[in-house]
Design a protein around this motif. Structure first.
Motif, PDB file in Angstrom:
ATOM      1  N   PHE A 287       0.819  -1.212   0.000  1.00 49.46           N
ATOM      2  CA  PHE A 287       0.000   0.000   0.000  1.00 49.46           C
ATOM      3  C   PHE A 287       0.854   1.264   0.000  1.00 49.46           C
ATOM      4  CE2 PHE A 287      -2.929   3.087   2.124  1.00 49.46           C
ATOM      5  CZ  PHE A 287      -3.786   3.208   1.044  1.00 49.46           C
ATOM      6  N   ALA A 288       2.049   1.198   0.595  1.00 53.85           N
ATOM      7  CA  ALA A 288       2.933   2.375   0.599  1.00 53.85           C
ATOM      8  C   ALA A 288       3.305   2.761  -0.825  1.00 53.85           C
ATOM      9  CB  ALA A 288       4.187   2.075   1.416  1.00 53.85           C
ATOM     10  N   THR A 289       3.579   1.761  -1.667  1.00 53.87           N
ATOM     11  CA  THR A 289       3.940   2.011  -3.063  1.00 53.87           C
ATOM     12  C   THR A 289       2.805   2.713  -3.807  1.00 53.87           C
ATOM     13  OG1 THR A 289       5.242  -0.004  -2.976  1.00 53.87           O
ATOM     14  CG2 THR A 289       4.766   0.892  -5.156  1.00 53.87           C
ATOM     15  N   PHE A 290       1.580   2.216  -3.610  1.00 53.60           N
ATOM     16  CA  PHE A 290       0.429   2.819  -4.301  1.00 53.60           C
ATOM     17  C   PHE A 290       0.168   4.229  -3.804  1.00 53.60           C
ATOM     18  CE2 PHE A 290      -1.572  -0.264  -7.066  1.00 53.60           C
ATOM     19  CZ  PHE A 290      -0.877  -1.411  -6.747  1.00 53.60           C
ATOM     20  N   LEU A 291       0.277   4.398  -2.495  1.00 47.54           N
ATOM     21  CA  LEU A 291      -0.006   5.706  -1.908  1.00 47.54           C
ATOM     22  C   LEU A 291       0.944   6.757  -2.472  1.00 47.54           C
ATOM     23  CD1 LEU A 291      -2.147   6.393   0.151  1.00 47.54           C
ATOM     24  CD2 LEU A 291      -0.434   6.268   1.937  1.00 47.54           C
ATOM     25  N   LEU A 292       2.240   6.434  -2.453  1.00 48.81           N
ATOM     26  CA  LEU A 292       3.220   7.392  -2.978  1.00 48.81           C
ATOM     27  C   LEU A 292       3.055   7.573  -4.485  1.00 48.81           C
ATOM     28  CD1 LEU A 292       6.361   6.396  -0.927  1.00 48.81           C
ATOM     29  CD2 LEU A 292       5.253   8.637  -0.941  1.00 48.81           C
ATOM     30  N   GLY A 293       2.817   6.477  -5.186  1.00 48.25           N
ATOM     31  CA  GLY A 293       2.676   6.558  -6.634  1.00 48.25           C
ATOM     32  C   GLY A 293       1.501   7.410  -7.054  1.00 48.25           C
ATOM     33  N   MET A 294       0.396   7.292  -6.346  1.00 48.16           N
ATOM     34  CA  MET A 294      -0.813   8.006  -6.758  1.00 48.16           C
ATOM     35  C   MET A 294      -0.828   9.452  -6.306  1.00 48.16           C
ATOM     36  SD  MET A 294      -3.949   5.347  -6.495  1.00 48.16           S
ATOM     37  CE  MET A 294      -4.161   4.083  -7.754  1.00 48.16           C
ATOM     38  N   PHE A 295      -0.138   9.761  -5.208  1.00 41.90           N
ATOM     39  CA  PHE A 295      -0.303  11.105  -4.651  1.00 41.90           C
ATOM     40  C   PHE A 295       0.970  11.947  -4.666  1.00 41.90           C
ATOM     41  CE2 PHE A 295      -3.748   8.528  -3.051  1.00 41.90           C
ATOM     42  CZ  PHE A 295      -4.827   9.340  -3.359  1.00 41.90           C
ATOM     43  N   TRP A 296       2.067  11.407  -5.189  1.00 41.58           N
ATOM     44  CA  TRP A 296       3.304  12.188  -5.237  1.00 41.58           C
ATOM     45  C   TRP A 296       3.963  11.937  -6.578  1.00 41.58           C
ATOM     46  CZ3 TRP A 296       8.719  11.069  -3.075  1.00 41.58           C
ATOM     47  CH2 TRP A 296       9.445  12.271  -2.940  1.00 41.58           C
TER      48      TRP A 296
ATOM     49  N   ALA B  97       6.828  -3.029   7.809  1.00 45.88           N
ATOM     50  CA  ALA B  97       7.041  -3.165   6.371  1.00 45.88           C
ATOM     51  C   ALA B  97       6.566  -1.920   5.643  1.00 45.88           C
ATOM     52  CB  ALA B  97       6.294  -4.392   5.858  1.00 45.88           C
ATOM     53  N   PHE B  98       5.403  -1.410   6.071  1.00 41.45           N
ATOM     54  CA  PHE B  98       4.846  -0.217   5.437  1.00 41.45           C
ATOM     55  C   PHE B  98       5.778   0.973   5.621  1.00 41.45           C
ATOM     56  CE2 PHE B  98       2.438   3.706   5.633  1.00 41.45           C
ATOM     57  CZ  PHE B  98       1.649   3.643   4.493  1.00 41.45           C
TER      58      PHE B  98
END
Lengths: 645, 73
Positions: A511-520, A580-581
């Motif tokens: 989820f960390a990857t998606f969060l950063l990818g989508m919002f930064w 992990a996150f």
């Protein structure tokens, strides 16, 4: 202990099977291209995708496992729904769906390729494809075993027949058929289990009477052998979701602190599952337009919010029944092998000539489980007094085992309350959940395999007919591979535990990857790829260095040394995901800052929040706007949290 | 896609509901059988519930211009 099914029960089962297969055949003529088959050509009404969204997740393991947790931990299990799933589904609908649907990606890995690069897609699609097959196999093995042990059904027959039914309707009607049957299965599950829960609740005298009994259980759980002697919780431990949680890990049955619950389970694990797992996201991506796609998880959230009454409550009812001696109920004991029965028979016969405590010790050693002394003594005495039939002996020995197999709760209640007729309906509901989970896995697997692995790396630029044929072959392959995994799980239980553990490590940081990818927009492909790998390694490392109370170092962690002891396995899982996150988040962000961006702003339009024009909602009436519905759902969820505080 | 899923759902539950209702009615005096379900003739009651649900689905499917289907639970 076994119930027999009559012609009526089989008739209900057959009617259901006939309809799901019929749906597959009815949809066959619409399957003209690979996108019809794998993505439904984006044409399905919202309420249908919405119900399919939860039904695909409501596999047999969910049904069986949630009832088990309801018995083991009580109402606190509802956090999987009220802190985990619902907020995650609202987040998916309001913030993430615009990128999935708007990018016109056909799968979650394909979105990752558009946003980052091939490496991230390859990593995600390979791990997802392998994981899906194993998850499907594990679930199939668990259910076939349960059906064999509690109903006497043939293990191989249950496995192969259910698989064949799923194969036929998925092969004929593709994703559309999986989604349509999932809606039918949704109603079948709800209408099949609701009367069982109703009868159970009536039997214990209603919710308040049950809560009263459970408060007695909570203060002295060792009386029923639910916990080790000396453990005691507050009176509301089995019926409240927050009060005992806030009192700390030693005061609630799950052994978890509130931060691990809210951040580890709620944020990291649940958002990771509901927002990035293609199995569920695929259902929303099949909706007919953007508003429909965004409303899919929101429609799903309404029944999902109420599901604890259907899936967790039975577990609580089972514990209450067990605490009322007049009901004559117990949670089933773990299943014993035939060899154990043979050993025990010899031990019981020999024990007749020995003093009671010596006899008890020998029978316990033969069975290899904790036994009930009074029941063992009675069995020894009765065997010495006269011959006993083998079936009667096995039954009494099994009953004398003083341990619980919580996974047996739901079927034991079905057997207790269902006369023929309703029995057929409830079992059909169970099989429906089995099939919906399996079809969900298969349709997600074949799309990722065909588009993200085969088309991307093996044979690009072929005709659509070619991919359509490949997709059908992959469907067959996926089902056969799941069956193989089911047998593997049956034979090598420990190997399967290790595989599941590895999956948990892979999923935790996602989820960390998606969060950063989508919002930064500054997040780079290298950052995402390396961050994901490091996050996975971090969870593996934390697992190797920590352990849960009561576990010996080894499979369950601590094999490199014990740096920290968690109060329970649940706490260990939630904290693992949290670490992990954080590692994945920090490393992805850090590496992104020092690596060069490979994609300019123009290429990221529609993929990143700041570079995507806001979706205009002026055209849709206010009550259909995702933001409004989402807020209302969160409000409803908060109310439920307060009611069961 | 050309199939309105409410038709098969409606048909299936009407059928199953009918079977359970009839069976429940025939066995209404079989106290031994219904001792399991706390003396309630659950087949009759739940059969009628399924029948109503199935009929409702069929009714919704049969309405004209209901092809897309209003969101409903």
């Amino acid at each position: 202990m076994q119930v027999t099914l009559t012609w009526l029960d089989y008739l209900i089962l057959l009617t259901y099977t006939g309809f799901v297969v019929g749906i597959g055949f009815a949809l066959r003529k619409y399957m003209r291209s690979s996108s019809d088959f794998l993505t439904s050509g984006r044409s399905i009404p919202t309420w249908v995708t919405g119900l399919a969204f939860i039904s695909a997740n409501l596999g047999a393991l969910e049904l069986v496992g949630m009832a088990a947790s309801g018995a083991k931990y009580g109402a606190i299990t509802a956090h999987f729904y009220w802190v985990g799933a619902i907020p995650a589904m609202v987040f998916l609908a309001v913030f993430m769906m615009p990128f999935y649907y708007g990018s016109r990606a056909r799968s979650v890995p394909e979105y990752l390729k558009m946003r980052f690069d091939e490496r991230v897609r390859a990593l995600n699609s390979v791990s997802f494809a392998v994981m899906t097959v194993f998850a499907s196999g594990i679930s199939m093995n668990a259910l076939a075993k349960l059906l064999h042990l509690l109903l006497g059904w043939n293990y191989h027959a249950s496995l192969w027949i259910c698989s064949a039914v799923v194969l036929v309707y998925v092969l004929k009607g593709g994703l559309t058929s999986a989604i349509y049957t999932e809606v039918l299965q949704f109603f079948m599950i709800v209408l099949g289990f609701a009367p069982v829960v109703y009868l159970g609740l009536k039997d214990v005298g209603g919710y308040h009477a049950m809560a009263g009994v459970l408060s007695g259980v909570a203060t002295n759980p060792s009386a029923l052998h639910l916990r080790d002697p000396g453990v005691s919780y507050g009176a509301g431990a089995w019926t409240s979701v927050w009060r005992t949680l806030l009192e700390g890990p030693t005061n609630n049955p799950m052994g978890v602190d509130w931060f691990a619950m809210v951040f580890g389970l709620g944020f990291v694990l649940s958002f990771g599952y509901w927002c990035t797992n293609f199995l569920v996201v695929q259902r929303a991506m099949a909706a007919r337009n953007m508003t429909a796609a965004r409303n899919t998880p929101l429609i799903a959230a309404v029944p999902k919010m109420l599901f604890p009454a259907l899936v967790i409550l039975p577990g609580m009812i089972a514990v209450a029944l067990m605490a009322m001696p007049s009901k004559g109920y117990r949670i089933p004991a773990p299943i014993l092998d035939n060899a154990v029965y043979a050993r025990a028979q010899a031990a019981v016969a020999a024990a007749a000539r020995e003093p009671a405590d010596q006899a008890f010790k020998e029978v316990s050693a033969a069975v290899g489980r904790r036994m009930d002394p009074a029941k063992v003594a009675a069995l020894v005495a009765d065997c010495a007094a006269g011959p006993m039939s083998e079936a009667a002996f096995d039954d009494r020995l099994w009953n004398a085992v003083d341990e619980y197999d919580y996974d047996g709760v739901i079927l034991s209640l079905v057997k207790r309350y269902c006369p023929t007729g309703l029995l057929g309906l409830a079992l059909t509901g169970l099989l429906a959940s089995f099939m919906s989970g399996m079809a969900g896995n298969v349709t997600a697997f074949n799309t990722v395999f065909t588009y993200d692995l085969y088309q991307a790396y093996v044979a690009p630029n072929k005709s659509d007919e070619h991919y359509m044929r490949v997709a059908q072959v992959v469907t067959l392959f996926g089902i056969l591979a799941s069956i193989a995994c089911a047998y593997f799980a049956k034979l090598y239980n420990n190997a399967m535990d290790i595989i599941q553990l590895v999956f948990a490590f892979v999923n935790a940081p996602l989820f960390a990857t998606f969060l950063l990818g989508m919002f930064w927009k500054r997040t780079t492909g290298t950052g995402a790829f390396v961050g994901l790998l490091l996050g996975t390694m971090a969870s593996g490392l934390v697992h190797a260095l920590t352990i849960a109370q009561g576990n010996a170092p080894g499979m369950k962690g601590g094999y490199l040394g014990v740096a920290h002891t968690f109060p329970s396995e649940m706490a260990q899982n939630f904290w693992l995901a949290t670490f992990a996150f954080i590692v994945c988040f920090v490393m992805t962000a850090g590496i992104s800052l020092v690596t060069r961006r490979t994609k300019p702003d123009e290429e990221l339009a529609g993929l990143v929040y700041s570079l995507t024009p806001r979706i205009k909602v002026e055209g849709t009436p206010w009550y259909q706007r995702p933001g409004v519905i989402g807020t209302a759902l969160l409000g409803g969820c908060a109310v439920l949290n307060l009611i069961f505080w | 896609m050309g199939l309105d899923i409410r038709w098969p759902i409606g048909l299936m539950f009407t059928l199953v509901g009918l079977v359970m209702t009839v069976f429940g009615f025939i066995t209404r005096s079989d106290a031994a059988m219904y001792s399991r379900s706390l003396g309630i003739n659950i087949n009759l009651i739940w059969g009628v519930v399924l029948l109503i649900f199935g009929a409702l689905m069929l009714f919704l499917a049969s309405r004209k211009n209901g092809a897309g289907g209003p969101p409903q639970k």
